[in-house]
Design an enzyme around this catalytic site. Structure first.
Site, PDB file in Angstrom:
ATOM      1  N   LYS A  83       0.880  -1.739  -0.034  1.00 31.42           N
ATOM      2  CA  LYS A  83      -0.133  -0.276   0.019  1.00 31.42           C
ATOM      3  C   LYS A  83       0.987   1.499  -0.507  1.00 31.42           C
ATOM      4  O   LYS A  83       2.075   1.199   0.589  1.00 31.42           O
ATOM      5  CB  LYS A  83      -0.602   0.390   0.830  1.00 31.42           C
ATOM      6  CG  LYS A  83      -2.274   0.970   1.654  1.00 31.42           C
ATOM      7  CD  LYS A  83      -2.937   0.394   2.138  1.00 31.42           C
ATOM      8  CE  LYS A  83      -3.977   2.132   2.522  1.00 31.42           C
ATOM      9  NZ  LYS A  83      -4.704   1.263   4.079  1.00 31.42           N
ATOM     10  N   SER A 121      -9.774   1.871   2.780  1.00 29.30           N
ATOM     11  CA  SER A 121      -8.940   2.075   1.861  1.00 29.30           C
ATOM     12  C   SER A 121      -8.599   1.171   0.926  1.00 29.30           C
ATOM     13  O   SER A 121      -7.118   2.024   0.666  1.00 29.30           O
ATOM     14  CB  SER A 121      -7.929   3.577   3.009  1.00 29.30           C
ATOM     15  OG  SER A 121      -7.209   3.143   3.595  1.00 29.30           O
ATOM     16  N   SER A 167      -9.781  -0.663   7.177  1.00 29.35           N
ATOM     17  CA  SER A 167      -9.316  -0.625   5.539  1.00 29.35           C
ATOM     18  C   SER A 167      -8.811  -1.570   4.960  1.00 29.35           C
ATOM     19  O   SER A 167      -8.017  -1.894   4.021  1.00 29.35           O
ATOM     20  CB  SER A 167      -8.239   0.352   6.054  1.00 29.35           C
ATOM     21  OG  SER A 167      -9.333   1.687   5.675  1.00 29.35           O
TER      22      SER A 167
HETATM   23  N1  GLN Z   1     -13.462   3.419   6.460  1.00 29.56           N
HETATM   24  C1  GLN Z   1     -12.572   3.568   7.507  1.00 29.56           C
HETATM   25  C2  GLN Z   1     -12.452   6.060   7.149  1.00 29.56           C
HETATM   26  O1  GLN Z   1     -12.594   6.633   6.021  1.00 29.56           O
HETATM   27  C3  GLN Z   1     -11.243   3.322   8.238  1.00 29.56           C
HETATM   28  C4  GLN Z   1      -9.757   4.033   7.107  1.00 29.56           C
HETATM   29  C5  GLN Z   1      -9.085   3.080   7.526  1.00 29.56           C
HETATM   30  O2  GLN Z   1      -8.930   1.954   8.611  1.00 29.56           O
HETATM   31  N2  GLN Z   1      -7.369   3.299   7.067  1.00 29.56           N
HETATM   32  O3  GLN Z   1     -11.282   6.436   8.455  1.00 29.56           O
END
Ligand code: GLN
Length: 493
Positions: free
Chosen positions: A79, A154, A178
């Site tokens: 990532k 994400s 994410s």
């Molecule tokens: N979707 C969640 C957010 O927008 C989690 C994101 C993540 O785990 N990086 O914060």
């Protein structure tokens, strides 16, 4: 079977028996990327020369009879919020669009020491804020099961890469879902380790008390190998757990006999897709038939988790993202004086969602509101952790849906932040509690899309999670569910 269709464990065996070389394996994934990435857009940066160089070194070491890690020569995608020395690390943000870190994240150093060829850096929501990769400043990645749908986020690019056979393994990061949510949308295993189990050194910070790096894989066996490769104490991360790393691959076959598994009562909600609820129930019944002791568990504060998370995570983000000011890192906007430089750089460098979070977080931390918002959210967080502690007195594992629905359409939720936030409602509470949690495939929806189930364990319970996931893999005879992708000329479908 083509090389890129194999799991990491099978590739590792083929390499060890010298039936294939690391160069051949790496080249087969690079070819697959060449065919499919123009359509699916998993990668922000490709590093083919670097990957082939690592592969050649591994092949040479094997010829010389050196003892190698089982993952030596098995490629990986990473990532783009995990720092790679000299390789662009953008966080899918304009503000870091040309950032070349002068150092490797600890996890990257570990993978390099093993000899895992790095195929490239994967797309994500900007600064890991989002659930679909639509918040990437560059482009949206597409779900290999249906390219009109999001892969989740994400860590969406990492999930796409593994699901489409463009990488056998990938690393994502999970602040509030994410890794697990994209795994669920793409039919994969996604593991969020216990907070502190994997070093955060070199992971670009979003919300430091929540961020964890975790593996995305086709099978529990693969995830266990990768977790073992990246877990461990790191003196460069002050929140790192000073605990020995068990051999996650060793007792994977322990089975689930006598394991007490609780289904989260509150999760079986009318807003969830009924097919998802039914799939989770089916898996629970199957676990019971194979000797697990099952029951229902109540986590009464489940509904408050999302609200607490969306105060705590933005608060930490507003503080962590203060460093992007045009002076120290990356993008610098045209400006006439200092104050204008700060505001133009941040105004032009950050996307809408990141700005929203910075504003919410700054507000929640400001004098006069701190007690009402941030402090209250932290109190709720403590209560949620206690809920889990209580639940784990009666159960070894807690089970529920990994996502309320299968993958949604690109554009479906991008104008409605609240609906987007709700897509990881199943994943937030474990993150707040700091406990390990795994998303595993739970079968296919009538739409043909994968559904996911989530299993959580007490702190440092990764072994138990992986054993349960491995048992479920075994019920599918170890063959992962894969999307049907027909590749035409030039990579089109
Ligand atoms: N979707 C969640 C957010 O927008 C989690 C994101 C993540 O785990 N990086 O914060």
């Amino acid at each position: 079977m083509k090389l890129h269709e194999n799991t990491a464990v099978v590739l590792s065996q083929l390499l060890a028996k010298k039936e294939v070389s690391a160069i051949e394996v790496t080249q087969s994934f690079l070819n697959r990327i060449g065919d499919l990435d123009p359509l699916l857009k998993a990668f922000v940066t490709l590093t083919p020369e670097f990957a082939l160089k690592t592969a050649a070194e591994v092949d040479q070491k094997r010829i010389n009879g050196k003892r190698l890690h089982p993952l030596a020569g098995v490629p990986i995608a990473i990532k783009d919020n995990i720092c790679t020395e000299g390789i662009k690390t953008t966080c899918a943000s304009r503000i870091l669009s040309n950032y070349h870190p002068p150092f490797d994240a600890t996890v990257v150093s570990s993978l390099k020491a093993i000899g895992m060829p790095l195929l490239g850096k994967t797309n994500m929501d900007e600064f890991a804020m989002g659930s679909s990769t639509e918040n990437s400043a560059f482009f949206t990645s597409r779900n290999p099961w249906d390219p009109e749908r999001v892969p989740g986020g994400s860590s969406g690019g990492s999930a796409v890469a593994v699901a489409a056979g463009m990488a056998p393994l990938a690393l994502g990061s999970d602040t509030g879902g994410s890794v697990r949510q994209p795994a669920s949308f793409c039919g994969l295993i996604g593991l969020r380790p216990t907070y502190g189990r994997v070093s955060r050194y070199g992971l670009i910070a979003f919300a430091s008390s929540l961020d964890q790096i975790g593996p995305l894989a086709l099978t529990a066996e693969d995830a266990a190998l990768l977790l073992g490769a990246i877990a461990g104490y790191d003196r460069l991360d002050s929140t790192s757990l000073p605990e020995d790393v068990p051999d996650y691959s060793k007792e994977l076959g322990a089975g689930i006999k006598g394991i007490r598994i609780g289904l989260i009562g509150e999760n079986v909600d009318q807003q969830f897709d009924p097919e998802v609820n039914a799939a989770v129930k089916r898996k629970l019944t199957m676990l019971e038939q194979h000797g697990a002791v099952t029951g229902e568990v109540s986590l009464p504060l489940t509904d408050y988790g999302l609200g607490a998370y969306y105060l705590i995570a933005p608060s930490e983000a507003s503080s962590n993202l203060g460093r992007y000011d045009g002076v120290r890192y990356g993008y610098k906007a045209e400006s006439r004086h200092l104050e204008e430089m700060f505001s133009n750089t941040r105004g032009e460098g950050f996307g809408a969602e990141v700005k929203r979070r910075i504003m919410i977080g700054t507000y929640a931390l400001s004098a006069g509101y701190y007690d009402a918002y941030y402090l209250k959210a932290m109190q709720v967080r403590t209560m949620i952790r206690r809920n889990y502690e209580k639940a784990f007195q009666s159960f070894d594992l807690i089970l529920g849906a990994a996502t309320p629905t299968p993958a949604f359409k690109i554009g479906e939720k991008s104008d409605d932040p609240l609906q987007m936030y709700l897509s990881d409602v199943c994943n937030i509470n474990d993150a707040l509690a700091g406990i390990p949690s795994i998303s595993v495939p739970a079968g296919l929806h009538s739409s043909g899309l994968p559904m996911g189930m989530q299993i959580s364990a007490p702190p440092s319970g990764e072994k138990l999670l992986l054993a349960a996931a491995h048992f479920l893999d075994g019920q599918k005879r170890g063959v992962p569910q894969r999307p049907q992708l027909e590749i035409g000329e030039g990579g089109s479908k």
